[in-house]
Design a protein around this motif. Structure first.
Motif, PDB file in Angstrom:
ATOM      1  N   ASP A 460       0.845  -1.190   0.000  1.00 33.79           N
ATOM      2  CA  ASP A 460       0.000   0.000   0.000  1.00 33.79           C
ATOM      3  C   ASP A 460       0.886   1.248   0.000  1.00 33.79           C
ATOM      4  O   ASP A 460       1.787   1.376   0.840  1.00 33.79           O
ATOM      5  CB  ASP A 460      -0.914   0.019   1.227  1.00 33.79           C
ATOM      6  CG  ASP A 460      -2.011  -1.028   1.133  1.00 33.79           C
ATOM      7  OD1 ASP A 460      -2.445  -1.324   0.011  1.00 33.79           O
ATOM      8  OD2 ASP A 460      -2.421  -1.558   2.182  1.00 33.79           O
ATOM      9  N   THR A 481      -4.281   6.992  -1.775  1.00 33.62           N
ATOM     10  CA  THR A 481      -3.674   5.684  -1.517  1.00 33.62           C
ATOM     11  C   THR A 481      -3.759   4.839  -2.775  1.00 33.62           C
ATOM     12  O   THR A 481      -4.826   4.736  -3.386  1.00 33.62           O
ATOM     13  CB  THR A 481      -4.384   4.965  -0.356  1.00 33.62           C
ATOM     14  OG1 THR A 481      -4.291   5.762   0.824  1.00 33.62           O
ATOM     15  CG2 THR A 481      -3.735   3.617  -0.095  1.00 33.62           C
ATOM     16  N   GLN A 483      -2.263   0.979  -4.449  1.00 34.50           N
ATOM     17  CA  GLN A 483      -1.668  -0.305  -4.090  1.00 34.50           C
ATOM     18  C   GLN A 483      -0.845  -0.836  -5.254  1.00 34.50           C
ATOM     19  O   GLN A 483      -1.330  -0.918  -6.391  1.00 34.50           O
ATOM     20  CB  GLN A 483      -2.732  -1.334  -3.709  1.00 34.50           C
ATOM     21  CG  GLN A 483      -2.120  -2.652  -3.209  1.00 34.50           C
ATOM     22  CD  GLN A 483      -3.155  -3.691  -2.854  1.00 34.50           C
ATOM     23  OE1 GLN A 483      -3.936  -4.106  -3.716  1.00 34.50           O
ATOM     24  NE2 GLN A 483      -3.172  -4.113  -1.603  1.00 34.50           N
TER      25      GLN A 483
END
Length: 725
Positions: A460, A481, A483
């Protein structure tokens, strides 16, 4: 080998001191062991079945035992409050626990460089002494799985071993790297304990019996573990991070510039819920809520903390928290009655704190958007309300000045500029934070950040970008965010551009081609998705990190082949695929010639090193006998005043001492090479097991162990290829 007992004088005790550091636990006694203690080698045990004793490893290759129920002056002469046990080797780890089948008394288990000792402190007798070639970096005592008796579990050089009270080796498995810490807890809440293993490769592995059921990746070596109730455990890392997991979910973590020497689960405030107590290298001791990480207790012992333990040390029917410093100071804290004195906490305290933080962020955003007012004379340089931050992720093959990596591109949708970018991630760069701050002459509306993931695991990425306008002090913070998929350092390649790899792993998977294509699209960073065309699926990749080619192919019959020369990479892919498809068991046939040839070379080298070690040991024993003879002759010559012959004997003794020193360095080098060879063998066995899933993975570890014991190389190669003996 004998282990003598040396008694030392009584100690001064200080009791009745008040609460320290503003915490909830009261400091009820202090004492000094008058010994230099080793970090991580502190425990409490009931060696007579009733009274708690403190044991700690000393820098002088001794174990100090403090028995508070044996008061100095009131006990018989052979029984004093403090005693020392001499060890034959430097101490690496230490643990206590009921080891016998009746479980009425605790035993002391001491791990050393090449051996492990189980000792009955009450009867002053050895339970067993075993040579452990892989070393004993960490030990734990307790029941594992369905074992009918408690075991002394030893973690060493990429290996795990379990001994019963007779010293029989009843458990063995391999792990990815040197073991740093062990803990037993009911991880899956089935009524049986699992073994949680922390190692130098940043991984926390959970073993159910002798196979891995879960793996967690951290950011540094996992140096300490602490088990709670209800499948919760705490951990400490070499970089100063401590935190708590509930099964596979991390509840919280914090990082300090100091190192966590020990962690322990203890109810410091008497509310019935255990906190994570941490002893730090700077002498600080603190306890944090296991749910939120909030500090509820703190103190400072002055010197670096050596270890933490808990037990009914004052025989009052309640547990005390014991904190030991490296200088031998012991402090005892009690949580008795603290629940009534504890300040009430608002149940929504965390929510209020989060809302206040959000309020400040929104006020700042409002100021940046609106300026002083909404009139026409709005402040010059304010950020347009429709400003957006766009991101893209791609794999960069690298240049002459920059190695290949994952490129994250950030750009705004207007003329605003990106002043600063902060990237938070685990295990990618030192410190877990990377800041990009372009020079004033280089600021632009677009910024590229290149990351270099060292492992094939999903990560992440948390990004904060400060966006503003030229010449204005105002800026807005964008948070997002993203990933990175597990295999983000791979790019699609042309199968015809290079010869196919010789190594392969094949298995039968009862899944449609679309499911395999979906796994590829979700776990690789691709410019376009892989689509199924026709009755077969094939995707060829190249790892930009190492240049390793890998091909994944599957036919309509469900036969899957992963072709690569890297057995570890093939295992990672198969484990990821099995998890994606929810496969409990998977048998694989594979052939990695380079791995097999290396295994044969390592076994031959290990055998040669063992033979050389035996010869060197015999030579050293012969030299030791000659030393004794020369010392006696030199002393006889001194007594009769024959100083010429005395000088000759001592000169010969000096030469022999030089030979012994050289032999020692040769033996040390031999031992280090042997340890490295054994470690590589265990790693190969681990990679072979990682090619399978479930019961087949467990079977490979067990079969490989039997083949290694019998030095049967051909059988070992067959097991690695087929998963069967």
């Amino acid at each position: 080998m004998t282990f003598g007992t040396l008694h030392i004088g009584c100690l001064q005790r200080v009791a009745g001191r008040g609460v320290r550091g503003g915490g909830m636990s009261a400091l009820v006694f202090t004492l000094s062991l008058q010994q230099q203690l080793l970090p991580g080698c502190v425990a409490v045990g009931c060696f007579d079945g009733t009274h708690c004793c403190l044991v700690a490893g000393c820098a002088s290759d001794k174990v100090v035992v403090h028995s508070p129920h044996l008061k100095a002056g009131s006990a018989p002469k052979p029984q004093r409050e403090v005693s020392l046990l001499n060890m034959a080797q430097p101490i690496r780890s230490l643990a206590t626990g009921a080891l016998g089948p009746d479980g009425d008394r605790d035993a002391l288990v001491v791990g050393m460089a090449t051996s492990v000792l189980a000792y009955d402190v009450h009867n002053n007798a050895d339970l067993f002494y075993k040579e452990v070639a892989d070393g004993a970096n960490a030990v734990a005592v307790g029941r594992l799985g369905a074992s009918p008796v408690p075991l002394a579990l030893v973690g060493g050089n990429c290996s795990l071993q379990g001994f019963d009270h007779k010293g029989d080796d009843v458990f063995w498995s391999v792990t990815g790297d040197n073991v740093c810490s062990l803990a037993l807890l009911d991880f899956d809440q089935d009524g049986q304990n699992e073994l949680v293993v922390g190692s130098e490769d940043f991984d926390i592995r959970v073993f159910k019996n002798d196979h891995i059921v879960s793996e967690l990746t951290e950011t540094d070596a996992v140096t300490s573990l602490a088990s709670f109730r209800n499948a919760v455990f705490g951990y400490g890392l070499a970089n100063g991070t401590v935190g708590v997991y509930e099964q596979l979910q991390r509840l919280w973590r914090v990082k300090s510039k100091n190192t966590a020497a020990a962690v322990l689960a203890f109810d410091v405030d008497g509310d019935g819920v255990e906190e994570l107590v941490t002893g730090w290298s700077n002498g600080k001791v603190d306890a944090r809520s296991s749910r939120t990480g909030e500090v509820v207790f703190k103190d400072n012992v002055g010197d670096a903390v050596a270890g933490l333990a808990r037990g009914d040390y004052r025989t009052l029917g309640c547990l005390d928290l014991l904190c030991c410093s490296v200088q031998g100071e012991v402090r005892g804290y009690s949580a008795q009655g603290q629940a009534a004195r504890a300040a009430p906490r608002a149940p929504d305290q965390d929510a209020v704190r989060e809302l206040l933080s959000r309020k400040q962020q929104l006020l700042l955003e409002l100021r940046n958007y609106s300026g002083p007012d909404h009139s026409a004379d709005r402040e010059v340089g304010s950020i347009p309300a429709k400003t957006r931050l766009q991101t893209g992720i791609s794999v960069g093959k690298g240049t002459d000045t920059m190695p290949p990596g994952v490129k994250i591109t950030m750009a705004t949708n207007n003329e605003t500029i990106i002043r600063t970018v902060m990237v938070f991630a685990e295990g990618i760069f030192k410190g877990e934070t990377y800041v990009v701050h372009p020079r004033d002459s280089e600021v632009d509306s677009k910024v590229d950040v290149v990351l270099y993931p060292p492992k094939n695991v999903a990560i992440d990425i948390h990004i904060k970008a400060m966006v503003g306008t030229r010449g204005s002090p105002h800026f807005h913070v964008f948070e997002l965010t993203r990933q990175l998929p597990a295999f983000s350092m791979f790019v699609l390649s042309d199968a015809a551009a290079a010869p196919p790899p010789a190594g392969f792993a094949s298995c039968h998977v009862n899944e449609r081609l679309q499911r395999i294509a979906l796994w590829i699209n979700q776990h690789f960073l691709l410019p376009k998705e892989v689509e199924v065309e026709g009755p077969e699926l094939r995707a060829d990749f190249a790892c930009v990190r190492t240049g390793t080619p890998v091909a994944v192919a599957m036919g309509s019959d469900g036969h899957l082949v992963v072709r690569t020369d890297d057995a570890g990479l093939a295992g990672e892919m198969l484990q990821s695929l099995a998890s994606f498809l929810n496969l409990d068991h998977l048998q694989v046939a594979g052939e990695f010639r380079a791995e097999e040839a290396r295994l044969e070379q390592l076994l031959e080298r290990a055998s040669a090193l063992k033979d050389a070690r035996l010869r060197l040991g015999a030579d050293t024993a012969g030299h030791a006998g000659l030393v004794r003879s020369l010392v006696v002759r030199a002393e006889d010559a001194r007594i009769v005043c024959d100083y010429d012959r005395m000088g000759q004997w001592y000169a010969r003794l000096q030469e022999l001492n030089g030979d012994l020193v050289r032999d020692y360095h040769i033996r040390l080098q031999n031992y280090q090479e042997l340890v490295a060879a054994v470690r590589d063998v265990n790693a190969i066995v681990q990679r072979a097991a990682n090619l399978r899933v479930g019961k087949h993975k467990t079977a490979v570890v067990s079969l490989c162990r039997q083949a290694l014991k019998g030095q049967n190389v051909s059988s070992l190669v067959k097991i690695m290829r087929t998963g069967e003996a």
